[in-house]
Scaffold this motif. Structure first.
Motif, PDB file in Angstrom:
ATOM      1  N   LEU A 121       0.890  86.764  22.068  1.00 13.31           N
ATOM      2  CA  LEU A 121       1.660  87.454  21.032  1.00 13.31           C
ATOM      3  C   LEU A 121       2.541  88.461  21.764  1.00 13.31           C
ATOM      4  N   TRP A 252       7.561  88.460  14.136  1.00 15.91           N
ATOM      5  CA  TRP A 252       6.758  88.471  15.351  1.00 15.91           C
ATOM      6  C   TRP A 252       7.091  87.243  16.176  1.00 15.91           C
ATOM      7  N   LYS A 300      -5.743  86.795  20.965  1.00 14.50           N
ATOM      8  CA  LYS A 300      -5.091  87.764  20.080  1.00 14.50           C
ATOM      9  C   LYS A 300      -4.027  87.075  19.244  1.00 14.50           C
ATOM     10  N   HIS A 304      -3.976  86.424  15.175  1.00 14.58           N
ATOM     11  CA  HIS A 304      -2.810  86.890  14.419  1.00 14.58           C
ATOM     12  C   HIS A 304      -2.221  85.756  13.594  1.00 14.58           C
ATOM     13  N   GLU A 308      -1.892  85.635   9.535  1.00 10.13           N
ATOM     14  CA  GLU A 308      -0.577  85.516   8.915  1.00 10.13           C
ATOM     15  C   GLU A 308      -0.544  84.352   7.922  1.00 10.13           C
TER      16      GLU A 308
END
Length: 324
Positions: A121, A252, A300, A304, A308
């Motif tokens: 990420l 992101w 990570k 995420h 999401e």
């Protein structure tokens, strides 16, 4: 006896495969690497992707080539990357659409969780809530008050369903309890033209292309979304400061590899990406271009992405997208 020989052969094969994979990772990359970005050139993800690709090229001594494959709200490029050989020589620099398209625009060609190996990420982009100069609004509160009194009369822009501007405004609308009309554009230039003319009143977009227009006064910035004020526009309050607790940015960016890419290669790319985003000149660009680097291990990004997908699926079930 036959069972013993079979067991011995399996052990020998495992012993050969293990070191071979590690040798492959140590030798990686020994030829050019392709990075697929599922959006057009010059956007926030493309700018960041090319900066990282240049740094990796130098670090690896191999050319890292960015290939733009726009279309389908990010699905076309993601599908192409997912179907590449799982050898580390085709990577995907993906965006928030990987989390939303599962609900808003599902693809039969791939699934972001089962078709990819997460790598890192990388970060988010600063999002700025801006209005056309033709509007009377000089604060977020004025926008909210008008939108509540006039449901559906304000138009807000995005460059497509599931893009950061769309998601940020859906979240804004949900938190404030307002309804606005979504106007998705296919070209960034047309979006700016309609904002300059006042035909479209609201745009909650990333900093990259909007900063010059805010600074020149062609559009009016009212607030930023993120954990703190931005040094790029220190005069603008955060959404939390003006009473709209949106929390993290909707945009992101993360690196992925096709499912089955060996873990030693994934781990090497992760380490080298961390090296890149920690470089002093990259930290300067992070500030200048409005990014917020995150980094960390592959897990990570995996967590995420799953959160999401769940978040935007919940929004869809509540009717948040239909209302906008």
């Amino acid at each position: 006896m036959r069972v013993n020989w079979l067991g011995a052969l399996l052990l020998a094969a495992a012993a050969l495969l293990g070191p071979g994979t590690n040798v492959q990772a140590q030798d990686y990359p020994n030829r050019p690497v392709r990075v697929i970005i599922a959006f057009s050139p010059a956007g926030a993800i493309d700018v960041l992707g090319r900066l990282i690709a240049d740094k990796l090229s130098t670090l690896w001594g191999q050319q890292v080539i960015v290939e733009n494959r726009p279309g389908g709200g990010g699905n076309i490029g993601a599908a192409a990357a997912s179907q590449a050989a799982p050898d580390g020589y085709t990577l995907h620099f993906g965006a928030q659409t990987l989390g939303t398209n599962v609900t808003l625009s599902p693809s039969t060609a791939f699934h972001p969780v089962t078709s990819f190996e997460p790598i890192m990420l990388v970060g988010t982009a600063l999002e700025i809530f801006m209005v056309a100069n033709a509007t009377p609004f000089h604060s977020v509160k004025e926008v909210v008050d008008y939108a509540k009194a006039n449901p559906g009369k304000l138009n807000y822009a995005s460059v497509g369903i599931g893009t950061s501007a769309h998601l940020a405004t859906v979240l804004f609308s949900e938190v404030t309890g307002v309804k606005m009309q979504h106007v998705p554009y296919s070209q960034m230039s047309q979006t700016y033209a309609d904002m300059f003319s006042g035909r479209t009143e609201i745009w909650f977009t990333t900093a990259g292309g909007s900063l010059p227009h805010i600074r020149s006064g062609k559009v009016r910035g009212l607030a930023v979304n993120g954990p703190a004020r931005s040094k790029l526009l220190p005069e603008l309050p955060t959404m939390t400061e003006v009473g709209v607790p949106m929390k993290d940015e909707s945009s992101w960016y993360g690196f992925f590899a096709p499912k089955g890419t060996p873990k030693p290669i994934i781990d090497k790319i992760n380490r080298d990406l961390q090296t890149v985003i920690d470089m002093p000149d990259m930290r300067e660009k992070e500030l200048a271009l409005g990014y917020r680097f995150i980094g960390g291990p592959p897990g990570k990004l995996a967590e995420h992405l799953k959160s999401e997908i769940a978040k935007w699926d919940d929004f869809a079930k509540k009717g948040a997208f239909k209302a906008n």
